[in-house]
Scaffold this motif. Structure first.
Motif, PDB file in Angstrom:
ATOM      1  N   VAL A   1       9.039   7.050   4.827  1.00  0.00           N
ATOM      2  CA  VAL A   1       7.735   5.955   5.034  1.00  0.00           C
ATOM      3  C   VAL A   1       7.066   5.460   3.617  1.00  0.00           C
ATOM      4  CG1 VAL A   1       5.554   6.482   5.517  1.00  0.00           C
ATOM      5  CG2 VAL A   1       7.200   7.685   6.731  1.00  0.00           C
ATOM      6  N   PHE A   2       7.179   6.380   2.932  1.00  0.00           N
ATOM      7  CA  PHE A   2       6.213   5.773   1.466  1.00  0.00           C
ATOM      8  C   PHE A   2       7.202   4.844   1.353  1.00  0.00           C
ATOM      9  CE2 PHE A   2       6.099   6.857  -3.211  1.00  0.00           C
ATOM     10  CZ  PHE A   2       4.153   5.852  -3.572  1.00  0.00           C
ATOM     11  N   LYS A   3       8.456   4.930   1.061  1.00  0.00           N
ATOM     12  CA  LYS A   3       8.924   3.274   0.262  1.00  0.00           C
ATOM     13  C   LYS A   3       8.886   1.971   0.771  1.00  0.00           C
ATOM     14  CE  LYS A   3      13.774   1.543  -0.668  1.00  0.00           C
ATOM     15  NZ  LYS A   3      15.270   2.158  -1.219  1.00  0.00           N
ATOM     16  N   ASN A   4       8.635   2.089   2.132  1.00  0.00           N
ATOM     17  CA  ASN A   4       8.374   0.973   3.299  1.00  0.00           C
ATOM     18  C   ASN A   4       6.937   0.566   3.539  1.00  0.00           C
ATOM     19  OD1 ASN A   4      11.042   0.237   5.551  1.00  0.00           O
ATOM     20  ND2 ASN A   4      10.390   2.200   5.187  1.00  0.00           N
ATOM     21  N   SER A   5       5.995   1.254   3.306  1.00  0.00           N
ATOM     22  CA  SER A   5       4.828   1.589   2.998  1.00  0.00           C
ATOM     23  C   SER A   5       4.286   0.924   1.166  1.00  0.00           C
ATOM     24  CB  SER A   5       3.721   2.580   3.200  1.00  0.00           C
ATOM     25  OG  SER A   5       3.884   3.729   2.005  1.00  0.00           O
TER      26      SER A   5
ATOM     27  N   LEU B   1       3.790   3.982   9.952  1.00  0.00           N
ATOM     28  CA  LEU B   1       4.064   5.669  10.216  1.00  0.00           C
ATOM     29  C   LEU B   1       4.387   5.755  12.008  1.00  0.00           C
ATOM     30  CD1 LEU B   1       1.341   8.043   8.629  1.00  0.00           C
ATOM     31  CD2 LEU B   1       4.118   8.446   8.999  1.00  0.00           C
ATOM     32  N   GLY B   2       3.677   4.060  12.514  1.00  0.00           N
ATOM     33  CA  GLY B   2       4.082   4.187  13.427  1.00  0.00           C
ATOM     34  C   GLY B   2       5.009   2.719  13.978  1.00  0.00           C
ATOM     35  N   ALA B   3       6.209   2.663  13.225  1.00  0.00           N
ATOM     36  CA  ALA B   3       7.395   1.986  13.360  1.00  0.00           C
ATOM     37  C   ALA B   3       7.932   2.793  14.034  1.00  0.00           C
ATOM     38  CB  ALA B   3       7.878   1.412  11.521  1.00  0.00           C
TER      39      ALA B   3
ATOM     40  N   ASN C   1       9.454  16.036   5.110  1.00  0.00           N
ATOM     41  CA  ASN C   1       9.501  15.556   3.443  1.00  0.00           C
ATOM     42  C   ASN C   1      10.311  14.525   3.871  1.00  0.00           C
ATOM     43  OD1 ASN C   1       7.724  17.608   2.950  1.00  0.00           O
ATOM     44  ND2 ASN C   1       9.113  18.959   2.614  1.00  0.00           N
ATOM     45  N   TRP C   2      11.613  14.419   3.669  1.00  0.00           N
ATOM     46  CA  TRP C   2      12.638  13.707   3.585  1.00  0.00           C
ATOM     47  C   TRP C   2      12.080  12.895   4.581  1.00  0.00           C
ATOM     48  CZ3 TRP C   2      16.813  12.424   0.566  1.00  0.00           C
ATOM     49  CH2 TRP C   2      17.628  13.590   0.244  1.00  0.00           C
ATOM     50  N   ALA C   3      11.588  12.283   6.113  1.00  0.00           N
ATOM     51  CA  ALA C   3      11.171  11.332   6.802  1.00  0.00           C
ATOM     52  C   ALA C   3       9.831  11.098   6.045  1.00  0.00           C
ATOM     53  CB  ALA C   3      10.419  12.167   7.894  1.00  0.00           C
ATOM     54  N   ARG C   4       9.102  11.278   5.013  1.00  0.00           N
ATOM     55  CA  ARG C   4       7.640  10.687   4.482  1.00  0.00           C
ATOM     56  C   ARG C   4       8.743  10.784   3.122  1.00  0.00           C
ATOM     57  NH1 ARG C   4       3.667  15.857   4.502  1.00  0.00           N
ATOM     58  NH2 ARG C   4       3.174  15.787   7.060  1.00  0.00           N
ATOM     59  N   ARG C   5       9.902   9.980   2.828  1.00  0.00           N
ATOM     60  CA  ARG C   5       9.998   9.754   1.658  1.00  0.00           C
ATOM     61  C   ARG C   5      10.513   8.373   2.372  1.00  0.00           C
ATOM     62  NH1 ARG C   5      14.679  12.945  -1.435  1.00  0.00           N
ATOM     63  NH2 ARG C   5      13.428  14.346  -2.882  1.00  0.00           N
TER      64      ARG C   5
ATOM     65  N   PRO D   1      -3.343   9.466  -3.885  1.00  0.00           N
ATOM     66  CA  PRO D   1      -2.733  11.375  -3.440  1.00  0.00           C
ATOM     67  C   PRO D   1      -3.608  11.491  -2.219  1.00  0.00           C
ATOM     68  CG  PRO D   1      -2.973  11.783  -5.784  1.00  0.00           C
ATOM     69  CD  PRO D   1      -3.617   9.978  -5.534  1.00  0.00           C
ATOM     70  N   LEU D   2      -5.471  10.410  -1.840  1.00  0.00           N
ATOM     71  CA  LEU D   2      -6.233  10.240  -0.853  1.00  0.00           C
ATOM     72  C   LEU D   2      -5.932  10.048  -0.298  1.00  0.00           C
ATOM     73  CD1 LEU D   2      -9.702  10.771  -3.178  1.00  0.00           C
ATOM     74  CD2 LEU D   2      -8.354  12.751  -2.105  1.00  0.00           C
ATOM     75  N   GLY D   3      -5.121   8.627  -0.204  1.00  0.00           N
ATOM     76  CA  GLY D   3      -4.693   7.905   0.481  1.00  0.00           C
ATOM     77  C   GLY D   3      -4.379   8.440   1.796  1.00  0.00           C
ATOM     78  N   LEU D   4      -2.594   9.122   0.700  1.00  0.00           N
ATOM     79  CA  LEU D   4      -1.880  10.077   1.567  1.00  0.00           C
ATOM     80  C   LEU D   4      -1.949  10.574   1.908  1.00  0.00           C
ATOM     81  CD1 LEU D   4       0.880   9.790  -1.467  1.00  0.00           C
ATOM     82  CD2 LEU D   4       0.845   8.046   0.809  1.00  0.00           C
ATOM     83  N   LEU D   5      -3.457  11.337   1.767  1.00  0.00           N
ATOM     84  CA  LEU D   5      -3.594  12.152   2.667  1.00  0.00           C
ATOM     85  C   LEU D   5      -4.247  12.130   3.834  1.00  0.00           C
ATOM     86  CD1 LEU D   5      -4.548  15.784   2.550  1.00  0.00           C
ATOM     87  CD2 LEU D   5      -6.755  14.963   1.331  1.00  0.00           C
ATOM     88  N   ALA D   6      -5.145  11.370   3.902  1.00  0.00           N
ATOM     89  CA  ALA D   6      -5.733  10.496   4.558  1.00  0.00           C
ATOM     90  C   ALA D   6      -4.747   9.858   5.691  1.00  0.00           C
ATOM     91  CB  ALA D   6      -6.589   9.090   4.178  1.00  0.00           C
ATOM     92  N   ALA D   7      -3.565   9.990   5.643  1.00  0.00           N
ATOM     93  CA  ALA D   7      -2.566   9.134   6.318  1.00  0.00           C
ATOM     94  C   ALA D   7      -2.346   9.854   6.885  1.00  0.00           C
ATOM     95  CB  ALA D   7      -2.135   8.066   5.392  1.00  0.00           C
TER      96      ALA D   7
END
Length: 332
Positions: free
Chosen positions: A250-254, A228-230, A244-248, A118-124
């Motif tokens: 992003v999370f899968k690709n990272s 996020l820069g892709a 929320n859908w975009a972040r899904r 969670p901290l890593g995602l929050l910082a990103a």
């Protein structure tokens, strides 16, 4: 043969050479130590010459190093390599301690993911803000904090001051199914044993997982910021896809570097945490390895190294398989 099967075959072929190489290097280092382990096993300076001679013959220390290594290797794979310190087979000693280390590893990876992800995602998502800076400082503290310092500080707080943890004994479950008390108590709904296990392991698990949390937070942040820069993120935004859908996506690709670091952290914890186990009095693989080095117990050193190598290779193999499932491009 499919690309996935070829990928699995390539990864599988590295198993034996890696394990053999680790065991060989460990033996050569132990062999180069300027000490007489046989005399130490026989009782030191007061040892009887006939006892020393019998031990030297039994463990083939009267032969060249390559014959000694062959003897250790054969006995290792037979499972008949005996520790001169305990009188048991090395694998028997390891088996009695493995559940302790496994439970510690489960608690540590739980805290590492719970804090770091969670901290890593929050910082990103809050990059270049005060929140991002605070998370990065916290991650740096986690990576830099010596385990023994954090361990003793928390013992001072939670044991000496508040008495909310225990530092003695190893709790077990009332019913044995898997041999892992934590899992057995959950399966049988034995909440009394579960509370004792959690009370014994949560603090050493947190201490061991705190460093991992800092590493995971840094990797999650960097991987997510890069994703996020892709171009596809801009495309999703242009199409009006909800955040929320975009972040899904992003999370899968990272996930690839994130899975890597989580797998390595779990493998490191599962391979024994000597400092943490020593501080908290846990008789796990790490403490066993330290004692083996202290007493020049070559068979135990080689046996634990062999197990550690298998754990690391297996963990890396599982991580590679997850790579291929997450991103099919990795298979080629």
């Amino acid at each position: 043969m499919s690309s996935f099967r070829k990928f699995l075959l390539r990864r599988s072929l590295t198993f034996l050479p890696t394990i053999f190489g680790v065991v060989l290097i460990t033996y050569l280092i132990a062999y180069a130590i300027p000490a007489d382990p046989v005399r130490a096993w026989a009782g030191g300076e007061k040892a009887k010459p006939e006892v020393i001679e019998r031990l030297r013959e039994y463990y083939h220390f009267d032969r060249p190093w390559y014959e000694q290594f062959y003897y250790f290797l054969v006995r290792l794979f037979e499972g008949s390599l005996i520790s001169p310190r305990t009188g048991n087979t090395v694998f028997a000693d390891i088996a009695t301690r493995f559940s302790v280390t496994l439970q510690l590893a489960l608690f540590s990876i739980f805290f590492a993911i719970l804090i770091g992800l969670p901290l890593g995602l929050l910082a990103a998502y809050k990059r270049d803000t005060k929140i991002d800076t605070a998370v990065r400082i916290l991650a740096l503290i986690g990576v830099s904090m010596p385990v023994f310092l954090l361990g003793y500080l928390l013992i001072l707080v939670f044991f000496t001051q508040f008495r909310v943890i225990t530092l003695a004994g190893v709790p077990t479950s009332k019913v044995i199914i898997t041999g892992i008390p934590l899992i057995d108590s959950i399966i049988t709904l034995d909440f009394e044993s579960l509370s004792q296990i959690v009370g014994r392991y949560w603090l050493p698990g947190f201490v061991l997982g705190f460093t991992g949390a800092g590493i995971i937070a840094r990797f999650v942040r960097n991987s997510t910021v890069e994703t996020l820069g892709a171009d596809f993120v801009e495309y999703l935004s242009a199409k009006g896809i909800p955040t929320n859908w975009a972040r899904r996506h992003v999370f899968k690709n990272s996930l690839v570097p994130i899975v890597t670091i989580i797998g390595l952290q779990f493998g490191a914890a599962l391979s024994g945490a000597p400092i943490t186990e020593t501080i908290f009095g846990l008789p796990g693989l790490g403490a066993y390895a330290v004692q083996s080095i202290y007493y020049l117990d070559f068979p135990a050193i080689i046996g634990t190294t062999f197990v550690f190598a298998i754990i690391y290779v297996t963990t890396n193999f599982i991580v590679d398989v997850l790579y291929a499932l997450i991103d099919p491009r990795v298979r080629y």
